[in-house]
Design a protein around this motif. Structure first.
Motif, mmCIF file in Angstrom:
data_model
loop_
_atom_site.group_PDB
_atom_site.id
_atom_site.type_symbol
_atom_site.label_atom_id
_atom_site.label_comp_id
_atom_site.label_asym_id
_atom_site.label_seq_id
_atom_site.Cartn_x
_atom_site.Cartn_y
_atom_site.Cartn_z
ATOM 1 N N SER A 27 0.850 -1.189 0.000
ATOM 2 C CA SER A 27 0.000 0.000 0.000
ATOM 3 C C SER A 27 0.880 1.231 0.000
ATOM 4 C CB SER A 27 -0.902 0.011 1.239
ATOM 5 O OG SER A 27 -1.602 1.229 1.337
ATOM 6 N N ASN A 28 0.504 2.217 -0.795
ATOM 7 C CA ASN A 28 1.309 3.444 -0.848
ATOM 8 C C ASN A 28 0.613 4.625 -0.173
ATOM 9 O OD1 ASN A 28 -0.602 4.330 -2.769
ATOM 10 N ND2 ASN A 28 0.598 3.433 -4.441
ATOM 11 N N GLU A 29 -0.438 4.350 0.600
ATOM 12 C CA GLU A 29 -1.129 5.425 1.303
ATOM 13 C C GLU A 29 -0.457 5.683 2.657
ATOM 14 O OE1 GLU A 29 -5.294 4.576 1.571
ATOM 15 O OE2 GLU A 29 -5.637 4.947 -0.555
ATOM 16 N N VAL A 30 -0.303 6.958 2.985
ATOM 17 C CA VAL A 30 0.324 7.339 4.250
ATOM 18 C C VAL A 30 -0.731 7.981 5.149
ATOM 19 C CG1 VAL A 30 2.105 8.735 5.363
ATOM 20 C CG2 VAL A 30 2.531 7.724 3.098
ATOM 21 N N PRO A 31 -0.929 7.432 6.328
ATOM 22 C CA PRO A 31 -1.955 8.011 7.223
ATOM 23 C C PRO A 31 -1.528 9.386 7.721
ATOM 24 C CG PRO A 31 -0.690 6.336 8.372
ATOM 25 C CD PRO A 31 -0.257 6.266 6.935
ATOM 26 N N LYS A 32 -2.513 10.242 8.009
ATOM 27 C CA LYS A 32 -2.248 11.581 8.516
ATOM 28 C C LYS A 32 -2.518 11.690 10.014
ATOM 29 C CE LYS A 32 -3.197 13.878 4.115
ATOM 30 N NZ LYS A 32 -4.035 14.900 3.417
ATOM 31 N N ARG A 33 -3.415 10.851 10.506
ATOM 32 C CA ARG A 33 -3.789 10.912 11.920
ATOM 33 C C ARG A 33 -4.008 9.496 12.444
ATOM 34 N NH1 ARG A 33 -5.826 16.032 13.417
ATOM 35 N NH2 ARG A 33 -6.145 17.469 11.658
ATOM 36 N N CYS A 34 -3.921 9.351 13.739
ATOM 37 C CA CYS A 34 -4.303 8.099 14.389
ATOM 38 C C CYS A 34 -5.828 7.990 14.308
ATOM 39 C CB CYS A 34 -3.847 8.101 15.847
ATOM 40 S SG CYS A 34 -4.572 6.746 16.823
ATOM 41 N N PRO A 35 -6.357 6.872 13.800
ATOM 42 C CA PRO A 35 -7.810 6.745 13.669
ATOM 43 C C PRO A 35 -8.522 6.650 15.017
ATOM 44 C CG PRO A 35 -6.748 4.668 13.159
ATOM 45 C CD PRO A 35 -5.646 5.669 13.300
ATOM 46 N N HIS A 36 -7.755 6.397 16.096
ATOM 47 C CA HIS A 36 -8.371 6.238 17.415
ATOM 48 C C HIS A 36 -8.497 7.566 18.159
ATOM 49 C CE1 HIS A 36 -7.968 1.942 16.836
ATOM 50 N NE2 HIS A 36 -6.659 2.075 16.644
ATOM 51 N N CYS A 37 -7.471 8.425 18.015
ATOM 52 C CA CYS A 37 -7.487 9.671 18.793
ATOM 53 C C CYS A 37 -7.199 10.918 17.962
ATOM 54 C CB CYS A 37 -6.475 9.587 19.934
ATOM 55 S SG CYS A 37 -4.756 9.600 19.379
ATOM 56 N N THR A 38 -6.948 10.734 16.664
ATOM 57 C CA THR A 38 -6.642 11.803 15.693
ATOM 58 C C THR A 38 -5.283 12.466 15.933
ATOM 59 O OG1 THR A 38 -7.686 13.652 16.884
ATOM 60 C CG2 THR A 38 -9.126 12.282 15.501
#
Length: 425
Positions: A27-38
């Motif tokens: 996967s080449n997508e990079v997350p921007k925030r934690c999905p649990h606490c942002t």
């Protein structure tokens, strides 16, 4: 060479092994925030390869061995881990989104076992995907409630199913798994604005009658005349067979093809058939009486006489039945007398259920052309998927021109599924 064409996935290596294609990718997508606490503060905490099935390539199954990073949140109150996202993957089924769409398309045409073998998922998974697709598709449609409702049944896969139609618009509005009284009540209760229904055409099935009077007490039930007159033909057939059984083989031979002549309406007989009928009825008084009774009964329902006149004509006809033939017509007279009000409502309305009967034949054809569709798939194909709907514009709720400087767009009303029918019915 396979081109993946999935923007969120980068191919690393491709292997061809027998009937399988293995694609090593990441996967080449990079997350921007934690999905649990942002929180924006996280770091790579290892990685994991997952088998994600993709749309088949020719006869080969395609599996993506997708590497995805794991991240750990640095927030002191969170510290949770999460996987790298991939927008081209359906996480619920471990499949690409385009494979899900492929299953939507193929799963309503082919058996679930065949689709499962072709794409590399389990039959249960295929069933879940297709039925979810059907449920989501159904939510997009809302059919208008008719003023003249048709109720009938059709025999599919050894089970009697319920069908509801809009007789004025010649459309189908529902297809239901069985025809028990409870099922019919539930089906009628679900209809929106059911006070719109003024007439209900049906055959003499008591659960239909009880359900209609329970849910639609204001509606007028009209028994389909074709079910009534068919019983006259059945009486003639019983009498004809009884007469032949009492004959010698030589005499019975003289009545060759008598069934087709006796059951055919007199005005539709050819010259030769009329001559044959005349000879038979002269030589066999029982045949003559059977034919007379059948023709006179049909004539009552073919006429446009007022209700009171039709009731009187039927009473006179019933009185004219000879005692020795009465048992042949017993099912007919019992039915008409037991359903008298609903039968003679026809002469106030001239409503028949012919369209519903014709639609049944078409739906059976859809079923027979398939490979034994499940009922839910057949229903979806008939009502929603691959169906042509009858739509009309309604201006009843539009805003008058000049108010606030604009006019509201008209509503689009859906009257159900257009199913071709035989006008001769």
């Amino acid at each position: 060479m396979i081109t993946l064409n999935l923007p969120s996935i980068t191919v690393e290596k491709i292997e061809h092994i027998d009937k399988f294609v293995h694609i090593y990718a990441r996967s080449n997508e990079v997350p921007k925030r934690c999905p649990h606490c942002t929180c924006r503060d996280f770091y790579v905490h290892g990685n994991k390869r997952q088998l994600i099935m993709d749309e088949p390539h020719g006869s080969r199954k395609v599996g993506l061995l997708l590497r995805r990073d794991r991240y750990k949140c640095q927030d002191q109150w969170c510290k949770k881990t999460f996987m790298q996202g991939c927008s081209d993957v359906n996480e619920s089924h471990r499949a690409t989104n385009r494979l899900i769409e492929y299953i939507h398309e193929v799963g309503i045409e082919e058996p679930f076992t065949w689709v499962a073998e072709r794409v590399g998922l389990t039959e249960g998974n295929i069933r879940k995907i297709v039925l979810n697709y059907i449920n989501q598709t159904e939510k997009k449609y809302s059919f208008e409630t008719p003023s003249v409702l048709g109720i009938d049944e059709l025999h599919l896969n050894k089970t009697m199913r319920l069908i509801l139609t809009n007789i004025e618009e010649n459309t189908v509005i529902d297809l239901i798994e069985d025809r028990t009284k409870k099922t019919v009540i539930n089906a009628l209760t679900r209809l929106k604005d059911r006070e719109k229904i003024k007439f209900v055409a049906m055959d003499m099935w008591r659960p239909y009658k009880e359900a209609v009077y329970a849910v639609l007490p204001h509606a007028v039930i009209v028994i389909d005349k074709f079910h009534i007159v068919k019983m006259a033909n059945e009486a003639v057939e019983k009498g004809r067979k009884s007469l032949r059984e009492s004959m010698t083989a030589e005499l019975a031979l003289a009545l060759k093809n008598d069934r087709f002549v006796m059951l055919r309406r007199e005005e539709r007989l050819s010259v030769r058939q009329s001559i044959l009928l005349s000879g038979w009825t002269e030589n066999y008084p029982q045949l003559k009486e059977l034919h007379r009774l059948k023709e006179e009964f049909f004539s009552i329902f073919d006429s446009r006489m007022p209700r009171a006149q039709a009731e009187a004509a039927y009473a006179a006809w019933e009185q004219s039945i000879p005692d020795d033939l009465a048992h042949f017509f017993k099912p007919l007279t019992t039915a008409v007398n037991g359903w008298h009000r609903e039968v003679f409502n026809y002469f106030d309305t001239w409503i028949t259920n012919a369209y519903t009967e014709s639609a049944n034949k078409v739906i059976k054809g859809i079923y027979n052309l398939g490979r034994g569709y499940s009922f839910k798939v057949l229903r979806a194909k008939t009502l929603y998927i691959q169906a042509e709907h009858k739509e009309k514009m309604s201006f009843k709720k539009s805003i008058p021109a000049g108010v606030l400087g604009f006019t509201r767009a008209p509503d689009i009303l859906n009257y159900g599924v257009i199913i071709p029918h035989d006008d001769e019915n």
